[in-house]
Enzyme design. Structure first.
Site, PDB file in Angstrom:
ATOM      1  N   LYS A 166      16.123  17.391 -22.153  1.00 15.75           N
ATOM      2  CA  LYS A 166      17.321  18.233 -22.328  1.00 15.75           C
ATOM      3  C   LYS A 166      16.838  19.684 -22.336  1.00 15.75           C
ATOM      4  O   LYS A 166      16.314  20.176 -23.334  1.00 15.75           O
ATOM      5  CB  LYS A 166      18.009  17.883 -23.651  1.00 15.75           C
ATOM      6  CG  LYS A 166      19.517  18.071 -23.669  1.00 15.75           C
ATOM      7  CD  LYS A 166      19.992  19.462 -23.355  1.00 15.75           C
ATOM      8  CE  LYS A 166      19.880  20.371 -24.571  1.00 15.75           C
ATOM      9  NZ  LYS A 166      20.161  21.801 -24.220  1.00 15.75           N
ATOM     10  N   GLU A 191       8.116  21.115 -33.252  1.00 13.30           N
ATOM     11  CA  GLU A 191       7.347  22.359 -33.157  1.00 13.30           C
ATOM     12  C   GLU A 191       8.346  23.497 -33.312  1.00 13.30           C
ATOM     13  O   GLU A 191       9.194  23.713 -32.438  1.00 13.30           O
ATOM     14  CB  GLU A 191       6.609  22.413 -31.824  1.00 13.30           C
ATOM     15  CG  GLU A 191       5.555  21.318 -31.757  1.00 13.30           C
ATOM     16  CD  GLU A 191       4.737  21.313 -30.491  1.00 13.30           C
ATOM     17  OE1 GLU A 191       5.068  22.063 -29.558  1.00 13.30           O
ATOM     18  OE2 GLU A 191       3.774  20.549 -30.441  1.00 13.30           O
ATOM     19  N   CYS A 213       6.920  32.001 -30.222  1.00  6.82           N
ATOM     20  CA  CYS A 213       6.896  31.358 -31.543  1.00  6.82           C
ATOM     21  C   CYS A 213       5.629  31.692 -32.309  1.00  6.82           C
ATOM     22  O   CYS A 213       5.644  31.802 -33.530  1.00  6.82           O
ATOM     23  CB  CYS A 213       7.030  29.852 -31.397  1.00  6.82           C
ATOM     24  SG  CYS A 213       5.727  29.113 -30.392  1.00  6.82           S
ATOM     25  N   GLU A 246      12.219  34.631 -39.333  1.00 14.31           N
ATOM     26  CA  GLU A 246      11.795  34.790 -37.942  1.00 14.31           C
ATOM     27  C   GLU A 246      12.864  35.574 -37.175  1.00 14.31           C
ATOM     28  O   GLU A 246      14.006  35.132 -37.075  1.00 14.31           O
ATOM     29  CB  GLU A 246      11.609  33.414 -37.302  1.00 14.31           C
ATOM     30  CG  GLU A 246      11.115  33.500 -35.875  1.00 14.31           C
ATOM     31  CD  GLU A 246      11.066  32.137 -35.190  1.00 14.31           C
ATOM     32  OE1 GLU A 246      12.076  31.399 -35.242  1.00 14.31           O
ATOM     33  OE2 GLU A 246      10.022  31.818 -34.613  1.00 14.31           O
TER      34      GLU A 246
END
Ligand code: NAD
Length: 490
Positions: A181, A256, A289, A386
């Site tokens: 996806k 992750e 990331c 973040e």
């Protein structure tokens, strides 16, 4: 067969799903625009329950034959898959850049070659998976890595092509079949991946792509009852939702996730190298990331190091990611731009000191200036959450204990970077920072055999080398009593 195709950066790309070896359209479609200039990249098929069911059924049907091929039987097909990626490297890089605004040169020279390696590396590694036996006085334990079934792979928009192959490589090498996806903000390069897989001779149903919105197509997939694995890369908030689906069916899940990684600079470090590497955290507009977003500097060198970083950041060109001189491209989407700008406005309002940046870089476009805040409290949002944009914070420490306390003072544990001139000190600090990857005097390099993942809110599990197969395989011990097959009739 559906044929909704567009030309993107001179490359023909299908906007439909890839299920069971053919293109499948959907009535519902979603808009997709380039972050570079807002240009329309075509309406992409928006899958839902029906497409998820179809794709998982195709992957289930293809599984027995793919698994039965064995690692040696799969190897030549996966090698062709890897070389097919390299053959089309320039096209993949161009489409990825148009779709998500990441640097063209980085895609061409780093991300696409790495994607090809992700396929070939794990295909080779799988050859030796079942060579492992553990001796015991009474038995021999033969450890087997068996294929597990259908793996659903869900990826984010910041590096979708490379991150998809990071999952596809070991999943297919292990003998599993997959349903991917792709991210709805950057769905196109994954469509090329399906074309390349097909051209390489992957049997129908081994690799499937269901395009769509996370809460629709993604939700239907992760809640499907016939899955063997769910591998997710994306935000911590989404992982919490997917984790509930995985828990209901006891489906192993790897995650992750996000980070707020520390970047520690000791007084005796190579400060020029450290400053260049700090500036490098702005690459791809900070939508990385692993980026070290909390710069932590030993107080005795603060002033000198700040000037070096400022000089290095002044050299960073913000602009069109197709230009080789550009280091900082656009943010992915107007919604994400608003999110990043919101963090910056709240930090300003909260009294943080803006060292540079803090504004939109190009009127009417999605480019944001490289930004640095100092003086925020350790617990302030800007030091804790973040941002996923070109926004760093600046803090100082007086000794190693304080450095480690600041480094570990968030809910994340994805990565960390340390620049230090003393090996013993470096290793003492590195050992105490909570992170899946800790770079010392370097950044962003890792062998595919090395473990990768995050601790705490940054993830579940490790991938890379054998760790990937630990996740994708059903591991079995065939314990055979010694001497129980003594030769007969000799
Ligand atoms: P996201 O969580 O919003 O989306 C990631 C993927 O999940 C997309 O494909 C999305 O469609 C899908 N999704 C969303 N809701 C879903 C649901 N309910 N069910 C199933 N699927 C769903 O993340 P994003 O904004 O695309 O990516 C940015 C995040 O990814 C950042 O937090 C970043 O740190 C993280 N990231 C982590 C790594 C890593 O390796 N640790 C790598 C890249 C990005």
């Amino acid at each position: 067969m559906a044929n909704n195709r567009v030309m993107v950066a001179g490359v023909e790309v299908s906007l439909d799903h890839w299920i069971g070896g053919r293109r499948v359209a959907s009535v519902n479609r979603f808009a997709n625009a380039s972050p570079i200039d807002g240009s329309d990249l075509g309406a992409v098929a928006a899958g839902g329950q029906a497409e998820a069911d179809m794709a998982v059924a195709a992957a289930r049907a293809a599984f027995p034959a793919w698994a039965a091929l064995g690692a040696a039987g799969r190897l030549p097909i996966l090698r062709r898959f890897a070389s097919g990626i390299m053959t089309r490297a320039a096209e993949i890089a161009a489409v990825e850049t148009a779709d998500n605004g990441s640097l063209l040169a980085g895609n061409l020279h780093r991300m696409v070659p790495r994607a090809a390696q992700n396929i070939s590396f794990f295909a080779e590694w799988a050859l030796g998976l079942n060579d492992h036996a553990i001796d015991h006085p009474e038995v021999v334990n033969n450890v087997r890595y068996d294929p597990s079934g259908v793996a659903v792979l869900i990826t984010p928009w910041n590096a979708p092509f490379m991150l998809t192959t990071w999952k596809v490589g070991p999943a297919l090498a292990a003998g599993n079949t997959v349903v991917i996806k792709p991210p709805e903000w950057a769905p196109l390069s994954c469509s090329l991946l399906a074309d390349i897989a097909h051209a390489a001779g992957l049997p129908p149903g081994v690799l499937n792509v269901v395009q769509g919105i996370g809460e629709e197509a993604g939700d239907a997939l992760v809640n499907h009852p016939d899955l063997a694995r769910i591998s997710f890369t994306g935000s911590t908030d989404t992982a919490k939702i997917i984790g509930q689906a995985a828990a209901r069916s006891i489906t192993p899940m790897s995650a992750e996730l996000g980070g707020k990684s520390p970047f520690i600079v000791c007084a005796d470090a190579d400060l020029d190298a450290a400053a260049q590497t700090v500036a490098g955290q702005y690459i791809n507009a900070g939508q990385v990331c692993l980026a070290g977003t909390r710069i932590m500097v030993e107080a005795s060198i603060e002033a000198a190091f700040l000037e070096k970083v400022r000089d290095a950041v002044d050299q960073m060109t913000v602009g069109d990611p197709r230009d080789p001189a550009t280091r900082v491209g656009p943010l992915i989407h107007p919604d994400h731009f608003a999110r990043v700008a919101g963090f910056v406005e709240r930090a300003k309002a909260g009294g943080a000191q803006l060292l540079w940046g803090g504004e939109r870089a190009v009127a009417g476009a999605l480019y944001f200036q490289p930004t640095m805040f100092a003086g925020a409290d350790r617990d302030d949002e800007i030091n804790q959450k973040e941002v996923f944009g070109p926004v760093l914070t600046w803090q100082t420490f007086v000794d190693d204990a304080e450095a480690i306390a600041i480094a570990n003072g968030t809910e994340y544990g994805l990565a960390g970077t340390l620049f230090c001139g003393d090996e013993g000190r470096a290793m003492r600090i590195a050992e105490q920072v909570v992170a899946g990857t800790l770079w010392v005097n370097c950044f962003f390099v890792r062998d595919l055999a090395a473990p990768f993942g995050g601790s705490r809110m940054s993830g579940i599990g490790r991938e890379g080398g054998t760790h990937s197969f630990d996740f994708y395989c059903n591991i079995k011990n065939i314990a055979v009593r010694k001497g129980s097959f003594a030769a007969k009739g000799v």
